[in-house]
Write an enzyme that holds these catalytic residues in place. Structure first.
Site, short mmCIF file in Angstrom:
data_model
loop_
_atom_site.label_atom_id
_atom_site.label_comp_id
_atom_site.label_asym_id
_atom_site.label_seq_id
_atom_site.Cartn_x
_atom_site.Cartn_y
_atom_site.Cartn_z
N ARG A 15 0.81 -1.23 0.00
CA ARG A 15 0.00 0.00 0.00
C ARG A 15 0.85 1.28 0.00
NH1 ARG A 15 -5.26 0.33 3.60
NH2 ARG A 15 -5.51 1.98 2.06
N HIS A 17 -7.49 -1.71 12.92
CA HIS A 17 -7.47 -0.24 12.88
C HIS A 17 -8.46 0.25 13.95
CE1 HIS A 17 -6.26 0.62 8.39
NE2 HIS A 17 -5.26 0.92 9.19
N CYS A 47 -13.92 3.77 6.39
CA CYS A 47 -12.62 3.83 5.69
C CYS A 47 -12.76 4.09 4.21
CB CYS A 47 -11.76 2.60 5.99
SG CYS A 47 -12.63 1.09 6.15
N1 ARG Z 1 -7.52 -4.02 2.75
C1 ARG Z 1 -7.29 -2.79 3.46
C2 ARG Z 1 -6.14 -2.97 4.43
O1 ARG Z 1 -5.99 -4.01 5.02
C3 ARG Z 1 -8.53 -2.36 4.17
C4 ARG Z 1 -8.39 -1.06 4.89
C5 ARG Z 1 -9.64 -0.66 5.58
N2 ARG Z 1 -9.46 0.55 6.25
C6 ARG Z 1 -9.80 0.84 7.51
N3 ARG Z 1 -9.59 2.03 7.93
N4 ARG Z 1 -10.28 -0.04 8.33
O2 ARG Z 1 -5.33 -2.09 4.62
#
Ligand code: ARG
Length: 301
Positions: free
Chosen positions: A119, A199, A295
């Site tokens: 990412r 998160h 998100c």
């Molecule tokens: N697939 C993403 C990750 O794992 C999902 C992010 C979702 N974002 C959040 N703020 N919960 O990073």
């Protein structure tokens, strides 16, 4: 008296209360990132396991359009940032930055350093977007191996200069020292240790100045107590709704309406009892990736 910039990670350090906080304007705009390149191509959280290649692109687009319309129907202006090829998680645009306001009204963003290398490339697109619009950019809150994932983990108390900071999976506690100083804000740090709630925005949703929606077991006892000291009203989502349906990844753009994944029956009943208008939306294509309403947008001004 304004609270000085400080990071509180234990109850015994908490030497101020909600009445001591100063005002920070509540976000009145938001960013959403188009889902054209959304896919599940790797596994970086437990929700993604077994879902590689499983996104129904058309459905994902429809769900994104409907969520955007729901926000707009509440009077929120949505700025659209184009998703980029090769960045399948960029649609989760709460994670690459943390927007903030200065006391003098100036607008800025803290850039993230994503925990997963897959990412890392997303951040630069948001840096350009904010830079072109004259926002102050802070890109040095991390050092060495430390990570920070923006508004996935760092949540403004509604209308106040107080940051709630999750850490343990995607963000390191140490970044909050720097953020606290640079943004001139107190931070209450909450440790997370259930990987499904990786998160802070998966287990704490700040609905208004006085109301939080939480999944209690995702927090340690001291963290829970700190939440209760600042929110006179705490709604607890039941486990299945929090874990499977991301109930706590809801969002209220105006302190009155709550957008939340469809089917959170008990949570929604509790929210209605408190006078909120619940707007159920479908985000199941995004749940496959470990994300939902909160998100899929970034709060800005
Ligand atoms: N697939 C993403 C990750 O794992 C999902 C992010 C979702 N974002 C959040 N703020 N919960 O990073």
């Amino acid at each position: 008296m304004a609270v000085s910039p400080i990071v509180i990670s234990q109850l015994s350090q908490l030497n101020f209360g909600p009445e001591d906080l100063t005002v920070m304007p509540t976000a009145d705009r938001m960013i959403m990132t188009t889902p054209d390149h959304f896919e599940i191509s790797y596994v970086i959280n437990p929700h993604m396991a077994g879902n590689i290649g499983s996104v129904d692109t058309q459905r994902a687009r429809q769900q994104w359009d409907e969520l955007k319309s729901a926000f707009e129907a509440c009077g929120t202006t949505v700025d659209v940032v184009e998703g980029m090829p090769g960045q399948p998680d960029m649609v989760f645009c709460a994670n690459q930055t943390l927007p903030f306001r200065r006391e003098d009204g100036g607008k800025g963003v803290v850039l993230s350093k994503m925990h997963a290398s897959q990412r890392a490339g997303e951040v630069t697109h948001f840096k350009s977007w904010f830079g072109e619009r004259g926002w102050e950019i802070i890109d040095d809150v991390f050092h060495g191996e430390t990570d920070f994932e923006g508004m996935g983990d760092a949540l403004w108390h509604r209308g106040k200069r107080l940051l709630w900071g999750g850490h343990g999976f995607r963000t390191d506690l140490s970044v909050y020292e720097t953020i606290s100083g640079k943004l001139d804000t107190p931070v209450i740090a909450l440790h997370l240790d259930d990987p499904d709630f990786y998160h802070l925005d998966t287990c704490l949703c700040i609905l208004d100045e006085e109301t939080a929606l939480i999944f209690g077991p995702a927090f340690e006892a001291e963290g829970l107590e700190m939440i209760r000291r600042f929110f006179p009203r705490v709604v607890e989502a039941p486990e299945n709704e929090a874990r499977e349906l991301f109930a706590c990844n809801a969002h209220s753009p105006d302190g009155k309406h709550v957008m939340i994944q469809r089917g959170c029956v008990q949570t929604n009943a509790a929210l209605r009892d408190l006078g909120f208008t619940v707007i159920e939306v479908d985000t199941d294509e995004y749940l496959k990736s470990g994300g939902s309403v909160f998100c899929m947008k970034l709060m800005t001004w």
